[in-house]
Structures are given as structure tokens and as C-alpha cells.
Design an enzyme around this catalytic site. Structure first.
Site, PDB file in Angstrom:
ATOM      1  N   ASN A  51       0.687  -1.108   0.095  1.00 45.09           N
ATOM      2  CA  ASN A  51      -0.070  -0.015   0.192  1.00 45.09           C
ATOM      3  C   ASN A  51       1.049   1.209   0.038  1.00 45.09           C
ATOM      4  OD1 ASN A  51       0.619   0.678   2.875  1.00 45.09           O
ATOM      5  ND2 ASN A  51      -0.485  -1.146   3.173  1.00 45.09           N
ATOM      6  N   LYS A  53      10.229 -16.334 -10.559  1.00 44.45           N
ATOM      7  CA  LYS A  53       9.338 -15.132 -11.209  1.00 44.45           C
ATOM      8  C   LYS A  53       8.204 -15.882 -12.041  1.00 44.45           C
ATOM      9  CE  LYS A  53       9.490 -11.428 -14.362  1.00 44.45           C
ATOM     10  NZ  LYS A  53      10.652 -10.523 -15.347  1.00 44.45           N
TER      11      LYS A  53
END
Length: 406
Positions: free
Chosen positions: A209, A288
Site C-alpha cells: 500500500n 518469477k
């Protein structure tokens, strides 16, 4: 009164530099060891010999003038200081300090010291009111610098207005207050959480955030300066953690939960200012993830509710620690804040509307409302986050003493 205290006194190039002689005399008279650093401009208004005679110590003017091969002078002086004072402080020096510049003896030493900083500005009234100066002053205040406001009157330039250096006795009073004032949180153990948590999707991607950690850092600094033993548990932040504070890094909500809960028994006051992610990916890829489809769905699961866990722990452990929660909202701020206060068994909730200008994530300022069991305790208008932190600590101290409605 100041015996055993070492004060760094920075003198910069303004006409008010002559008042540094009186200031030195007063501080030495109170028992302080005063080490003076002068900018080149300051030496045009008052001689180093004058201040050397008054302090009985050499005056430093050149960062390259190393007189003792066994030390690096600006580091030695920085480490020895109990307090750093800049009087007078020109607009130029304030700008240097606000932006971390170090191009002379004074600015270099002040960048190296961890001592509290007291600044007494002196300049033309229009310079003092210039937006750049105002911004620099606010930036320094947000980092914990204390200011002795300039006085209003006849200025050397001919103008009448605010900008003249505070009188030496007023500066001395501020020095004495900073070095001898009682520490209201001495002996108290304060735990502060700050920043946003990081919930990994794979080794290079994550959910987080916009929390910068600035509000939590400001609270930690203010509690430290009031004498508390502070532990700062922080996630992802934009700035460096304050000095003189035990820092515990906790990247994810689970790590922060563990770090907080294992320290509660040794904590008197908790400020849970971190913005913790409510959810995390159910599965975290070890490599990944590659683009293989046009759409990707992530299954999320609930994170541990740290504030809820603190409140429940408190209820079963004698009512301690004192718990201050935070509520970052965008609508119905009071309704959501009071609901959170009750559900999570907090003593106080600090709520803000992060969509409001001057109160959002990453801002240098904040606007908050503090709620207790009796409803609104106080609305704190827009001010620097350090100033908000000081007000919150005032409220908490009064509440702990039983003088605040809860």
C-alpha cells in the site's frame, strides 16, 4: 544548571551574529561547554577570537583545518554534543540543513550529529515568509528540529516585521528546557509499528500500500525525546528510521504480527500506526511468474489482524499495554473509527481521511481525530507529522493519568 553538557553553537552570516557573544557568555555562565562553529559569512560580523575568548575553546571555521591528527574534528564535535544550536540561522543555512547539504564546517558537523537541534532564525521579513523558507522550516520541524521563533520589530535592513533574532536570554531558556526538562516517558517502554507490509506474489512482485512510515517514525522520535525506550517495528518505508531507537524489520503482516506479539509483555504503550495488508496470496511462487495467459487470478487469504490480537492479549493480561490504533479511512471516518475502537479493544483510535489534502500517505503533514470510549477526544488540525505526534503523546500521557474522557 548546564554543568556537564556540551553545546555546539553554529553562528551564520547575518548582522545578528553579534548576539552570539552574549549567548556564549550566558551558556558558559550556566556551566555548559560551548564549542562554536562559524560560517565564513559570520566571521565578517564577529571575530572567532571573541567567541574563543568567551568559551575558552577554539572556534572552528574550516572543515579542512584539522588541528589534532588523532581525531576528525567535525565528527568528534558531532559525537560530543548534547545539543546543537544555530543562532542566528540564515535562510541559506536553513535550506542546507533541510536538504542535507554539507559544504562547510557547520553544515558538515550538523549532518553528522545525532544530538537534538535548536534553530533560531534571523532574516528579512519577506525572506522569512517566502514559501521556500516556510517549506524548509516545516521539513526540519517534521524531523524533530526545535525552533525559537524570530521576533517582530525593526530589522537591520530597515523593514519592520518578523525576522529579528530572538533575544539571547530567550534562546538560553529554550536550551535549558531541552537539556534539563523532565522526561515524562522516562521508564516507559513504547512499541510503534510503521510503514506498509509487503505480501509476496513471487520473488519480484508483491502486494503493498502507499504507507510511507512517516507518521510512525514521528511518533517513535517524539517518544524517544520524551525519555521512552522505543522499539520500532517497521515494514516498507520511504525514509530512514530515527536514531536512538531499536528497529525491528518485518516485511510481511505475518512477520510483523510475530514481532509485535513477542514483545507485548515488555511493553507499556503501543502505537499501531503501520498499514498492514488485510490479505496475502495463498500461494507464493518460488520463481518469477511468466506471462502465459491473458488473465491471471490470485487467490488471497486473510492476514492475522495485529491490532485485534493486541486487544485480545491485553484483555487477558491485566489491561496492559495501553493501545493506540490507527484508522485510515476515505468515508464515514468517525463511524468506522468508533467501530474499530470497540471491536479491537483499543484505548484510543487515531483516524484520518487519507483522501483529504494534507492528510494522505506520504505527506509531510497530517490531519487526525482522536477517539476514545466517550467519543471524540480531540480533532488535531493540519500540522507536520512530528507536531501531530507530540499532540498524540500529550493525549496519551493525560489519558494514562486518567484526565482524558474515554
Amino acid at each position: 544548571m548546564l554543568t556537564g553538557k556540551t553545546i555546539l553553537l553554529g553562528v551564520t552570516g547575518g548582522i545578528a551574529a553579534y548576539k552570539a557573544a552574549t549567548l556564549c557568555s550566558r551558556l558558559v555562565g550556566l556551566g555548559a561547554t560551548v564549542r562554536v562553529m562559524m560560517t565564513e559569512g559570520a566571521t565578517k560580523f564577529i571575530t572567532p577570537l571573541t567567541l574563543q575568548t568567551l568559551t575558552r575553546h577554539p572556534v572552528a571555521t574550516d572543515v579542512f583545518d584539522e588541528r589534532d591528527a588523532s581525531i576528525v574534528q567535525h565528527i568528534d564535535w558531532a559525537d560530543s554534543a548534547d545539543l546543537a544550536v544555530v543562532a542566528p540561522a540564515t535562510a541559506n543555512m536553513i535550506a542546507k540543513l533541510a536538504n542535507g547539504l554539507a559544504d562547510d564546517m557547520l553544515s558538515t558537523t550538523l549532518l553528522a550529529t545525532t544530538a537534538p537541534l535548536l534553530i533560531a532564525p534571523a532574516m528579512n521579513v519577506h525572506m522569512w515568509e517566502h514559501p521556500a523558507v516556510v517549506d524548509n522550516v516545516n521539513r526540519l520541524a517534521s524531523r524533530g528540529a526545535t525552533f525559537v521563533e524570530p521576533g517582530t520589530g525593526q530589522l537591520a535592513c530597515g523593514y519592520v516585521g518578523k525576522g529579528r533574532l530572538a533575544e539571547p536570554d530567550e534562546i538560553v531558556d529554550a536550551v535549558v528546557a531541552m537539556l534539563t526538562a523532565p522526561k515524562p516517558l522516562a521508564g516507559q517502554r513504547v512499541l510503534v509499528t510503521a510503514g506498509g507490509t509487503v505480501e509476496r506474489i513471487d520473488p519480484v512482485r508483491y502486494i503493498t500500500n502507499d504507507s510511507s512510515g512517516k507518521m510512525g517514525f514521528a511518533i517513535a522520535e517524539a517518544a524517544r525525546d520524551r525519555g521512552a525506550e522505543v522499539t520500532l517495528v517497521c515494514g516498507r518505508t520511504e525514509t530512514t528510521a530515527p536514531n536512538g531507537i531499536r528497529v525491528v524489520k518485518a516485511e510481511s503482516a505475518a512477520e510483523m504480527h510475530e514481532a509485535v506479539m513477542e514483545r507485548l509483555a515488555a511493553t507499556d504503550i503501543v502505537f499501531k500506526a503501520a498499514a498492514v495488508a488485510d490479505y496475502r496470496p495463498l500461494h507464493r511462487a518460488t520463481q518469477k511468474m511468466k506471462k502465459t495467459t491473458d488473465q491471471l487470478s490470485l487467490e488471497l487469504v486473510r492476514n492475522p489482524d495485529i491490532l485485534q490480537a493486541i486487544g485480545e492479549w491485553k484483555e487477558t493480561n491485566g489491561g496492559k499495554p495501553f493501545v493506540v490504533g490507527f484508522a485510515a479511512e476515505t468515508t464515514d471516518v468517525e463511524k468506522h473509527a468508533l467501530d474499530k475502537l470497540n471491536r479491537k479493544k483499543c484505548d484510543l483510535i487515531v483516524a484520518n481521511n487519507v483522501a483529504e489534502a494534507g492528510a494522505g500517505f506520504g505527506s509531510e503533514t497530517n490531519i487526525v481525530s482522536v477517539y476514545g470510549q466517550g467519543g471524540l477526544v480531540e480533532h488535531v488540525p493540519q500540522m507536520t507529522k512530528r507536531a501531530v505526534a507530540e499532540r498524540l503523546l500529550d493525549i496519551v500521557q493525560a489519558d494514562v493519568k486518567g484526565t482524558v474522557k474515554r
